[in-house]
Every structure is written in structure tokens, then in C-alpha cells.
Design a protein around this motif. Structure first.
Motif, short mmCIF file in Angstrom:
data_model
loop_
_atom_site.label_atom_id
_atom_site.label_comp_id
_atom_site.label_asym_id
_atom_site.label_seq_id
_atom_site.Cartn_x
_atom_site.Cartn_y
_atom_site.Cartn_z
N SER A 1 31.10 32.80 35.94
CA SER A 1 30.06 31.78 35.94
C SER A 1 29.84 31.20 37.34
O SER A 1 28.71 30.90 37.73
CB SER A 1 30.42 30.65 34.96
N TYR A 2 30.94 31.04 38.09
CA TYR A 2 30.79 30.55 39.46
C TYR A 2 30.02 31.55 40.32
O TYR A 2 29.23 31.18 41.18
CB TYR A 2 32.17 30.28 40.08
N ALA A 3 30.29 32.83 40.09
CA ALA A 3 29.58 33.87 40.84
C ALA A 3 28.09 33.82 40.55
O ALA A 3 27.26 33.97 41.46
CB ALA A 3 30.14 35.25 40.48
N TYR A 4 27.73 33.60 39.28
CA TYR A 4 26.31 33.49 38.94
C TYR A 4 25.71 32.20 39.50
O TYR A 4 24.53 32.18 39.87
CB TYR A 4 26.13 33.52 37.41
N ILE B 1 26.32 30.77 42.35
CA ILE B 1 25.97 30.93 43.77
C ILE B 1 25.20 32.24 44.02
O ILE B 1 25.01 32.64 45.17
CB ILE B 1 27.21 30.85 44.67
N ARG B 2 24.73 32.88 42.93
CA ARG B 2 23.85 34.05 42.97
C ARG B 2 24.47 35.24 43.71
O ARG B 2 23.77 35.93 44.47
CB ARG B 2 22.51 33.71 43.64
N LEU B 3 25.75 35.50 43.48
CA LEU B 3 26.35 36.70 44.08
C LEU B 3 25.67 37.96 43.58
O LEU B 3 25.68 38.99 44.25
CB LEU B 3 27.85 36.75 43.76
N ASP B 4 25.09 37.86 42.40
CA ASP B 4 24.40 39.03 41.82
C ASP B 4 22.98 39.18 42.35
O ASP B 4 22.32 40.17 42.06
CB ASP B 4 24.36 38.89 40.29
N LYS B 5 22.50 38.20 43.14
CA LYS B 5 21.13 38.23 43.65
C LYS B 5 21.14 37.91 45.15
O LYS B 5 20.85 36.78 45.56
CB LYS B 5 20.25 37.24 42.90
N PRO B 6 21.47 38.89 45.98
CA PRO B 6 21.59 38.63 47.42
C PRO B 6 20.27 38.45 48.15
O PRO B 6 20.26 38.14 49.34
CB PRO B 6 22.31 39.89 47.94
N ARG C 1 23.51 29.25 51.74
CA ARG C 1 22.66 29.67 50.64
C ARG C 1 23.36 29.46 49.30
O ARG C 1 22.76 29.01 48.32
CB ARG C 1 22.27 31.14 50.81
N SER C 2 24.65 29.75 49.27
CA SER C 2 25.43 29.55 48.04
C SER C 2 25.49 28.07 47.67
O SER C 2 25.34 27.70 46.49
CB SER C 2 26.85 30.10 48.24
N ALA C 3 25.69 27.21 48.66
CA ALA C 3 25.71 25.77 48.41
C ALA C 3 24.35 25.30 47.90
O ALA C 3 24.26 24.48 46.98
CB ALA C 3 26.09 25.01 49.68
N GLY C 4 23.28 25.84 48.50
CA GLY C 4 21.94 25.48 48.07
C GLY C 4 21.66 25.87 46.63
O GLY C 4 21.01 25.13 45.88
N CYS C 5 22.15 27.04 46.22
CA CYS C 5 21.97 27.48 44.83
C CYS C 5 22.69 26.56 43.86
O CYS C 5 22.16 26.22 42.79
CB CYS C 5 22.49 28.91 44.67
N ALA C 6 23.90 26.13 44.23
CA ALA C 6 24.68 25.24 43.36
C ALA C 6 23.98 23.90 43.18
O ALA C 6 23.86 23.39 42.06
CB ALA C 6 26.08 25.06 43.93
N ILE C 7 23.48 23.33 44.29
CA ILE C 7 22.81 22.02 44.18
C ILE C 7 21.46 22.18 43.50
O ILE C 7 21.01 21.28 42.78
CB ILE C 7 22.68 21.36 45.58
N THR D 1 15.29 31.19 33.50
CA THR D 1 16.46 30.45 33.97
C THR D 1 17.32 29.85 32.85
O THR D 1 18.26 29.10 33.13
CB THR D 1 16.02 29.31 34.91
N GLN D 2 17.01 30.18 31.61
CA GLN D 2 17.72 29.56 30.49
C GLN D 2 19.21 29.84 30.47
O GLN D 2 20.00 29.05 29.95
CB GLN D 2 17.10 30.02 29.17
N SER D 3 19.62 30.97 31.03
CA SER D 3 21.03 31.36 30.97
C SER D 3 21.84 30.95 32.20
O SER D 3 23.00 31.33 32.32
CB SER D 3 21.15 32.87 30.77
N ARG D 4 21.25 30.21 33.13
CA ARG D 4 21.99 29.78 34.31
C ARG D 4 23.19 28.93 33.89
O ARG D 4 23.13 28.20 32.89
CB ARG D 4 21.08 29.02 35.27
N PRO D 5 24.30 29.00 34.63
CA PRO D 5 25.57 28.42 34.19
C PRO D 5 25.53 26.93 33.89
O PRO D 5 26.18 26.48 32.94
CB PRO D 5 26.52 28.72 35.35
#
Length: 267
Positions: free
Chosen positions: A1-4, A6-11, A49-55, A70-74
Motif C-alpha cells: 500500500s505504501y508503494a502504491y 508514492i506511485r512506485l507502479d507509475k514512474p 515526487r513521492s512526497a507530493g503523491c502522499a500529500i 482513483t477509488q482504489s488509492r490507499p
């Protein structure tokens, strides 16, 4: 869930943030950037970018559940709490700030502004007609920071590239916003796709034109050679390709146009 989170799956987002930074590093250093500075900026780009995704997911947690994509975002799905998302964003931002400690004070001062814009951007969708412009500022901050790190000053060409990048971000993120336009209208989020209305494609092409003009100015100023102008022509061709993808305003076409802007940054 943390990987999703910060969008590790979407570089793609990291790459769209990285390309302008690399433009600036190569230009400011005359084509031979210091490997240490290059590594700092590449890693810093990923962290920010990862911090920006989290916020962003924290800010949009009450909206994301109403948008099909976006319904399935963590955070909105409850896999990660809102507090956890903020904590991760803060930790990643602190890591990025520690990373730039070997750089000069000017760069560190600019990094504080960059962080502020990155954290403010997700909230501008509530009241600002074109939040994509704020995204462009956030995604382009690597340009003045790179010049500052190498030259300890920010020359005119850096600001011209910075402005070009803002309009580039408006262009590609308008295509992205066109995918969610119906959902965004229903829940009351502001986007450039909604603001531009029926002129969305015309405005998008105009933004690409400003990006290309900014690069033409740099190319002439630096007296770039044949390879620069060859890839410049490829970039013009890409704009034509993006138009073909978005002209019918289909979700699939608009999303493909957004994703393939990675090619523009690389060229």
C-alpha cells in the motif's frame, strides 16, 4: 500500500519531474554535469515526487472515492490512514532536504520554496481555476535549483525554461484532467479541462507552442548544433501526435497523450 501511495507502479510522474531538471543540469554545466550533483538531483526528484503523491492523496481523500480512476488509492480506500500519508510525506521531504546538504545555500533556500509549492498544489484544486499552473511551478522548480547548484545564480535562460515548463505541465495535465472531467464536474474540483471548456484542445496546443518557443530561444542563444534541432523537430512532431490522440476527447486517447509526454521531455 505504501508503494502504491508514492506511485512506485507509475514512474511517469517522476520522469515528468526529472526531465526539466536534467535540461537545466546539462545546460548549466555546459553538457558535463558533476556526477555527485546529478545523483543528488535524480534521487531528490524521486523523493519529492513521492512526497507530493502522499500529500496529494491526503488532500484528495474525500474526493478520490467519487472518481472512477482513483477509488482504489490507499488513503481513500482505508488501507492507509490520513495521518500515515502525511507522516510519509514529511519523512520523504526531510530525506530530500538532507540529500541536498552538500549543495550551496542558494539551492537550499530554493528547496524550501519548492517544498511549499509541492505541498500547496493539491489544495489549489478547490479554488484555483487552473491548478495545473501550480503543478507546473512545482514540477519546474528543479530548473532554477539546478542552475543555482552549479552556477550559484539563475540566468535568464533558466527562467525562460521555467516558464516553458509551466505551460508544458498545463498541456499534459489538461489531457490528464480530460480523463476525469465528468467526475470532477460532479464533485466540484477545479481543473484546466473544465476551465478551458470547449477550447481545451486549442489551449493545450497553445501551451505546447510556448514550450517549443522557449526551447527555440535557448537553442538560438546557445547556438545549438544539428542534433538539438533534429530532436526539436521530433518534439514538434509529437505535438501533432498528441493532437491526434486528444482530438476526439476519449478517455483512452487523453490518457495516452498524457503518458506519452515522457517522450517530449526526453527529446
Amino acid at each position: 500500500s505504501y508503494a502504491y501511495l508514492i506511485r512506485l507502479d507509475k514512474p511517469i510522474g517522476t520522469l515528468l519531474l526529472l526531465w526539466p531538471t536534467l535540461w537545466a543540469l546539462w545546460l548549466a554545466s555546459g553538457g558535463l554535469p558533476d556526477p555527485k550533483i546529478l545523483l543528488i538531483f535524480v534521487l531528490g526528484t524521486f523523493l519529492m515526487r513521492s512526497a507530493g503523491c502522499a500529500i496529494n492523496d491526503y488532500a484528495d481523500r474525500d474526493f478520490d472515492r467519487h472518481v472512477q480512476r482513483t477509488q482504489s488509492r490507499p488513503v481513500t480506500s482505508g488501507k492507509i490512514s490520513a495521518k500515515e500519508a502525511v507522516l510519509i510525506a514529511v519523512i520523504l521531504a526531510l530525506m530530500a532536504f538532507l540529500l541536498i546538504q552538500p549543495l550551496n545555500d542558494y539551492t537550499k533556500q530554493l528547496s524550501v520554496l519548492a517544498l511549499a509549492v509541492a505541498f500547496i498544489y493539491p489544495f489549489t484544486k478547490r479554488f484555483f481555476a487552473i491548478p495545473q499552473a501550480v503543478l507546473g511551478i512545482a514540477f519546474g522548480f528543479g530548473i532554477p535549483m539546478a542552475y543555482a547548484a552549479i552556477l550559484n545564480t539563475i540566468p535568464l535562460e533558466a527562467w525562460i525554461l521555467f516558464v516553458g515548463n509551466i505551460f508544458w505541465a498545463i498541456a499534459y495535465d489538461t489531457a490528464y484532467a480530460m480523463v476525469d472531467r465528468e467526475d470532477d464536474l460532479r464533485i466540484g474540483i477545479q481543473t484546466s479541462a473544465i476551465t478551458f471548456g470547449s477550447y481545451d484542445i486549442l489551449m493545450m496546443m497553445g501551451c505546447y507552442a510556448i514550450l517549443l518557443l522557449s526551447f527555440a530561444w535557448v537553442g538560438v542563444s546557445y547556438r545549438m548544433g544539428v542534433f538539438f534541432w533534429l530532436f526539436y523537430v521530433f518534439g514538434v512532431g509529437l505535438v501533432v501526435y498528441y493532437y491526434r490522440l486528444v482530438k476526439d476527447r476519449t478517455r483512452e486517447g487523453c490518457f495516452q497523450a498524457f503518458r506519452k509526454n515522457n517522450w517530449m521531455g526526453a527529446f
